[in-house]
Design a protein around this motif. Structure first.
Motif, PDB file in Angstrom:
ATOM      1  N   THR A  10       0.705 -10.744  17.354  1.00  0.00           N
ATOM      2  CA  THR A  10       2.118 -10.380  17.459  1.00  0.00           C
ATOM      3  C   THR A  10       2.485  -9.341  16.409  1.00  0.00           C
ATOM      4  O   THR A  10       1.813  -9.240  15.384  1.00  0.00           O
ATOM      5  N   PRO A  11       3.542  -8.570  16.653  1.00  0.00           N
ATOM      6  CA  PRO A  11       3.972  -7.606  15.632  1.00  0.00           C
ATOM      7  C   PRO A  11       4.640  -8.315  14.465  1.00  0.00           C
ATOM      8  O   PRO A  11       5.113  -9.440  14.608  1.00  0.00           O
ATOM      9  N   PRO A  12       4.686  -7.657  13.301  1.00  0.00           N
ATOM     10  CA  PRO A  12       5.356  -8.275  12.147  1.00  0.00           C
ATOM     11  C   PRO A  12       6.826  -8.564  12.420  1.00  0.00           C
ATOM     12  O   PRO A  12       7.502  -7.804  13.119  1.00  0.00           O
ATOM     13  N   VAL A  13       7.296  -9.641  11.839  1.00  0.00           N
ATOM     14  CA  VAL A  13       8.694 -10.036  11.966  1.00  0.00           C
ATOM     15  C   VAL A  13       9.465  -9.685  10.696  1.00  0.00           C
ATOM     16  O   VAL A  13      10.612  -9.244  10.749  1.00  0.00           O
ATOM     17  N   TYR A  14       8.829  -9.882   9.571  1.00  0.00           N
ATOM     18  CA  TYR A  14       9.467  -9.624   8.277  1.00  0.00           C
ATOM     19  C   TYR A  14       8.674  -8.576   7.509  1.00  0.00           C
ATOM     20  O   TYR A  14       7.442  -8.579   7.534  1.00  0.00           O
ATOM     21  N   TRP A  15       9.419  -7.702   6.813  1.00  0.00           N
ATOM     22  CA  TRP A  15       8.810  -6.627   6.036  1.00  0.00           C
ATOM     23  C   TRP A  15       9.359  -6.606   4.615  1.00  0.00           C
ATOM     24  O   TRP A  15      10.532  -6.936   4.390  1.00  0.00           O
ATOM     25  N   GLY A  16       8.506  -6.208   3.682  1.00  0.00           N
ATOM     26  CA  GLY A  16       8.979  -5.926   2.346  1.00  0.00           C
ATOM     27  C   GLY A  16       9.504  -4.503   2.266  1.00  0.00           C
ATOM     28  O   GLY A  16       9.467  -3.757   3.243  1.00  0.00           O
ATOM     29  N   GLN A  17       9.959  -4.121   1.098  1.00  0.00           N
ATOM     30  CA  GLN A  17      10.566  -2.801   0.927  1.00  0.00           C
ATOM     31  C   GLN A  17       9.526  -1.714   0.671  1.00  0.00           C
ATOM     32  O   GLN A  17       9.835  -0.529   0.754  1.00  0.00           O
ATOM     33  N   GLY A  18       8.307  -2.106   0.346  1.00  0.00           N
ATOM     34  CA  GLY A  18       7.231  -1.145   0.111  1.00  0.00           C
ATOM     35  C   GLY A  18       7.050  -0.819  -1.358  1.00  0.00           C
ATOM     36  O   GLY A  18       7.994  -0.866  -2.150  1.00  0.00           O
ATOM     37  N   THR A  19       5.816  -0.484  -1.705  1.00  0.00           N
ATOM     38  CA  THR A  19       5.491  -0.053  -3.062  1.00  0.00           C
ATOM     39  C   THR A  19       4.551   1.143  -2.971  1.00  0.00           C
ATOM     40  O   THR A  19       3.614   1.141  -2.170  1.00  0.00           O
ATOM     41  N   GLN A  20       4.822   2.163  -3.777  1.00  0.00           N
ATOM     42  CA  GLN A  20       4.056   3.393  -3.702  1.00  0.00           C
ATOM     43  C   GLN A  20       2.746   3.276  -4.462  1.00  0.00           C
ATOM     44  O   GLN A  20       2.723   2.836  -5.613  1.00  0.00           O
ATOM     45  N   GLN A  62       1.609   3.367   4.917  1.00  0.00           N
ATOM     46  CA  GLN A  62       2.029   4.575   5.636  1.00  0.00           C
ATOM     47  C   GLN A  62       1.925   5.755   4.688  1.00  0.00           C
ATOM     48  O   GLN A  62       2.613   5.803   3.660  1.00  0.00           O
ATOM     49  N   ALA A  63       1.067   6.687   5.055  1.00  0.00           N
ATOM     50  CA  ALA A  63       0.909   7.917   4.283  1.00  0.00           C
ATOM     51  C   ALA A  63       1.854   8.976   4.837  1.00  0.00           C
ATOM     52  O   ALA A  63       2.267   8.892   6.004  1.00  0.00           O
ATOM     53  N   PRO A  64       2.197   9.979   4.047  1.00  0.00           N
ATOM     54  CA  PRO A  64       3.104  11.025   4.530  1.00  0.00           C
ATOM     55  C   PRO A  64       2.584  11.682   5.802  1.00  0.00           C
ATOM     56  O   PRO A  64       1.417  12.077   5.878  1.00  0.00           O
ATOM     57  N   GLY A  65       3.438  11.759   6.804  1.00  0.00           N
ATOM     58  CA  GLY A  65       3.070  12.402   8.056  1.00  0.00           C
ATOM     59  C   GLY A  65       2.178  11.585   8.959  1.00  0.00           C
ATOM     60  O   GLY A  65       1.728  12.075   9.996  1.00  0.00           O
ATOM     61  N   MET A 108      -7.320  -3.788  -4.899  1.00  0.00           N
ATOM     62  CA  MET A 108      -7.833  -2.513  -4.396  1.00  0.00           C
ATOM     63  C   MET A 108      -8.746  -1.895  -5.446  1.00  0.00           C
ATOM     64  O   MET A 108      -8.293  -1.571  -6.552  1.00  0.00           O
ATOM     65  N   ASN A 109     -10.006  -1.758  -5.109  1.00  0.00           N
ATOM     66  CA  ASN A 109     -10.992  -1.173  -6.008  1.00  0.00           C
ATOM     67  C   ASN A 109     -11.535   0.124  -5.413  1.00  0.00           C
ATOM     68  O   ASN A 109     -11.376   0.391  -4.221  1.00  0.00           O
ATOM     69  N   SER A 110     -12.185   0.909  -6.262  1.00  0.00           N
ATOM     70  CA  SER A 110     -12.786   2.178  -5.814  1.00  0.00           C
ATOM     71  C   SER A 110     -11.790   2.999  -5.009  1.00  0.00           C
ATOM     72  O   SER A 110     -12.105   3.496  -3.921  1.00  0.00           O
ATOM     73  N   LEU A 111     -10.614   3.136  -5.539  1.00  0.00           N
ATOM     74  CA  LEU A 111      -9.556   3.829  -4.808  1.00  0.00           C
ATOM     75  C   LEU A 111      -9.871   5.302  -4.607  1.00  0.00           C
ATOM     76  O   LEU A 111     -10.497   5.945  -5.460  1.00  0.00           O
ATOM     77  N   LYS A 112      -9.430   5.817  -3.456  1.00  0.00           N
ATOM     78  CA  LYS A 112      -9.653   7.199  -3.080  1.00  0.00           C
ATOM     79  C   LYS A 112      -8.303   7.896  -2.868  1.00  0.00           C
ATOM     80  O   LYS A 112      -7.313   7.225  -2.560  1.00  0.00           O
ATOM     81  N   PRO A 113      -8.258   9.213  -2.977  1.00  0.00           N
ATOM     82  CA  PRO A 113      -6.993   9.915  -2.692  1.00  0.00           C
ATOM     83  C   PRO A 113      -6.435   9.585  -1.301  1.00  0.00           C
ATOM     84  O   PRO A 113      -5.211   9.544  -1.134  1.00  0.00           O
ATOM     85  N   ASP A 114      -7.310   9.321  -0.333  1.00  0.00           N
ATOM     86  CA  ASP A 114      -6.845   8.971   1.019  1.00  0.00           C
ATOM     87  C   ASP A 114      -6.126   7.623   1.070  1.00  0.00           C
ATOM     88  O   ASP A 114      -5.497   7.304   2.079  1.00  0.00           O
ATOM     89  N   ASP A 115      -6.229   6.837   0.016  1.00  0.00           N
ATOM     90  CA  ASP A 115      -5.510   5.560  -0.035  1.00  0.00           C
ATOM     91  C   ASP A 115      -4.058   5.739  -0.454  1.00  0.00           C
ATOM     92  O   ASP A 115      -3.283   4.785  -0.439  1.00  0.00           O
ATOM     93  N   THR A 116      -3.679   6.950  -0.833  1.00  0.00           N
ATOM     94  CA  THR A 116      -2.300   7.216  -1.227  1.00  0.00           C
ATOM     95  C   THR A 116      -1.357   6.944  -0.064  1.00  0.00           C
ATOM     96  O   THR A 116      -1.532   7.484   1.027  1.00  0.00           O
ATOM     97  N   ALA A 117      -0.369   6.085  -0.301  1.00  0.00           N
ATOM     98  CA  ALA A 117       0.563   5.685   0.755  1.00  0.00           C
ATOM     99  C   ALA A 117       1.603   4.738   0.163  1.00  0.00           C
ATOM    100  O   ALA A 117       1.476   4.292  -0.979  1.00  0.00           O
ATOM    101  N   ILE A 118       2.603   4.440   0.975  1.00  0.00           N
ATOM    102  CA  ILE A 118       3.497   3.327   0.654  1.00  0.00           C
ATOM    103  C   ILE A 118       2.882   2.089   1.297  1.00  0.00           C
ATOM    104  O   ILE A 118       2.585   2.098   2.497  1.00  0.00           O
ATOM    105  N   TYR A 119       2.724   1.053   0.515  1.00  0.00           N
ATOM    106  CA  TYR A 119       2.116  -0.188   0.987  1.00  0.00           C
ATOM    107  C   TYR A 119       3.208  -1.227   1.222  1.00  0.00           C
ATOM    108  O   TYR A 119       4.050  -1.464   0.341  1.00  0.00           O
ATOM    109  N   TYR A 120       3.161  -1.831   2.395  1.00  0.00           N
ATOM    110  CA  TYR A 120       4.161  -2.807   2.797  1.00  0.00           C
ATOM    111  C   TYR A 120       3.516  -4.174   3.023  1.00  0.00           C
ATOM    112  O   TYR A 120       2.458  -4.288   3.636  1.00  0.00           O
TER     113      TYR A 120
END
Length: 118
Positions: free
Chosen positions: A103-113, A39-42, A82-94
């Motif tokens: 089906t939708p996810p049942v369990y989630w982690g806390q996220g890493t920036q 999830q990226a800002p906005g 994750m290779n060849s990273l781009k600025p558009d890849d900036t996000a919190i990754y869950y």
């Protein structure tokens, strides 16, 4: 209580690489589909990639050819290389798990920036 714990995020320059890890507290989660979302800002949270218990993988078009999802069942851990990273890849990754692909996810982690500088 089921727990998913991500690690490996950070700041990297465009073109660089990072590897995210997701450790699961329950071995039975390995019967589930495991995936990475971001999830990226906005913006809305989006699926980045998933891997089934049988090892089938699927990627968002935006990361195909650059990201690789994998799992180590012996360590109850999933990875996202994750290779060849781009600025558009900036996000919190869950990290997430769900019973089936449709089906939708049942369990989630806390996220890493993940921050990619240009």
């Amino acid at each position: 209580q089921v727990q998913l714990v991500e690690s490996g995020g950070g700041l990297v320059q465009a073109g660089g690489s990072l590897r995210l890890s997701c450790a699961a507290s329950e071995r039975t989660l390995w019967l589930y589909v495991m995936g990475w979302y971001r999830q990226a800002p906005g913006k809305q949270r989006e699926l980045v990639a998933y891997i089934t218990s049988g090892g089938t993988t699927n990627y968002a078009d935006s990361v195909k050819g650059r990201f690789t999802i994998s799992r180590d069942n012996a360590k109850n851990t999933m990875y996202l290389q994750m290779n060849s990273l781009k600025p558009d890849d900036t996000a919190i990754y869950y990290c997430a798990s769900k019973p089936a692909v449709s089906t939708p996810p049942v369990y989630w982690g806390q996220g890493t920036q993940v921050t990619v500088s240009s």
